[in-house]
Design a protein around this motif. Sequence first.
Motif, PDB file in Angstrom:
ATOM      1  N   ARG A  34       1.712   2.710  -3.273  1.00 32.17           N
ATOM      2  CA  ARG A  34       0.593   3.301  -4.026  1.00 32.17           C
ATOM      3  C   ARG A  34       0.299   4.922  -3.585  1.00 32.17           C
ATOM      4  O   ARG A  34      -0.534   5.260  -4.420  1.00 32.17           O
ATOM      5  CB  ARG A  34      -0.517   2.407  -3.682  1.00 32.17           C
ATOM      6  N   SER A  35       0.791   5.029  -2.798  1.00 33.46           N
ATOM      7  CA  SER A  35       0.592   6.471  -2.193  1.00 33.46           C
ATOM      8  C   SER A  35       0.727   7.527  -3.235  1.00 33.46           C
ATOM      9  O   SER A  35       0.115   8.670  -3.546  1.00 33.46           O
ATOM     10  CB  SER A  35       1.090   6.942  -0.869  1.00 33.46           C
ATOM     11  N   ASN A  54      -1.573   7.107  -6.170  1.00 32.38           N
ATOM     12  CA  ASN A  54      -2.776   7.424  -5.958  1.00 32.38           C
ATOM     13  C   ASN A  54      -3.109   9.128  -5.806  1.00 32.38           C
ATOM     14  O   ASN A  54      -3.902   9.687  -6.275  1.00 32.38           O
ATOM     15  CB  ASN A  54      -3.236   7.055  -4.578  1.00 32.38           C
ATOM     16  N   GLN A  55      -1.893   9.837  -5.667  1.00 31.21           N
ATOM     17  CA  GLN A  55      -1.918  11.365  -5.474  1.00 31.21           C
ATOM     18  C   GLN A  55      -1.719  11.916  -7.040  1.00 31.21           C
ATOM     19  O   GLN A  55      -2.403  12.915  -7.217  1.00 31.21           O
ATOM     20  CB  GLN A  55      -0.785  11.722  -4.544  1.00 31.21           C
ATOM     21  N   SER A  83       0.877  -1.303   0.000  1.00 32.67           N
ATOM     22  CA  SER A  83      -0.098   0.068   0.073  1.00 32.67           C
ATOM     23  C   SER A  83       0.873   1.233   0.184  1.00 32.67           C
ATOM     24  O   SER A  83       0.491   2.140  -0.687  1.00 32.67           O
ATOM     25  CB  SER A  83      -1.020  -0.100   1.447  1.00 32.67           C
TER      26      SER A  83
END
Length: 314
Positions: free
Chosen positions: A140-141, A144-145, A137
């Motif tokens: 993925r930050s 995602n942003q 996870s």
Amino acid sequence: MKILNDSKRRLQKLKILENFFKQPDLVGIAVRTEIIHSFFEKNIEALDASKLELFHLQYTDSLIELLRKLKKQKEATILNIDTEINAHKAYLAQLAHSDKRESSFETDQRFHETEVSALLEAAYSTLTGLYKPYNLSSIRSFPNQYAQSYFRDDDDVTHLLLVQGTKLYTLEGLSIERLLLSRLATKNFKLRFVCGYCASRQYFELFRILGSDDEFIWNLQTNGFYLLKEAFKHQLNREKNTCNSGTLEGELDRKIGILEEKRKEVRNSFPDDVKELLKKYRETIDNNNLTDEQLNIEEEKNILNSMLDLNLNN
């Protein structure tokens, strides 16, 4: 006197509607109606005030009701347009804010490289017998942003996908090409983020292994990591990602301009059939001879009644 007071209230309503629509015949109607009211007000003792009330019932009230319906419809349409304009402007404001994140994108992609490197190194350690936890996870930050605003559109997804027959290591939550992991290990998992892609509504990231010509793909849909084949390299644009808000801003500005023109058109429009009725109505009350001490209210009353039967949706 109640009839005169009611007449004044009708005049006020008519003037408000006249000011909203700004139609020449409606201005003339409002002026003539006020003259009729004044005539009765000044001769209240000599005239039958019920004639004024009957005039309003058969003429003014019908007109006010028609104009209110038309005004309500127009205002509802304008409100919908304004809502859409405000939504576009709010998104423009968000884009203006995102433009200030260009330096953040550059900084955050360095952190992203470190996180991806750590994950792949942990996977290698686990596969070679020394278990090391990894966090999918966390990597993925970054996409995602930034993916929506920065990743490059690519209409051909085929050269970004895993080639059939590629040998993979499969771990919990991810798969890694065996050859890729071997080459990463020889370069101490040093890598560089090249750019991101959005193809067929799927996201991909391209990395380069430092100290080599090798490049590899991270498929965000499958959490698969695999080398980019030499045959596909010439098909990819490797330029660094930049914020695509400039294109979006231009499109949003264009849409706002179209909506504002549409709003102006709706605000200034007036149905032709209503214009024709106003013209007939004005002629009717202009032709009333006040010196007869009686208004001819029967002759053309059907003109006003027909107003209420208009289909304002046309």
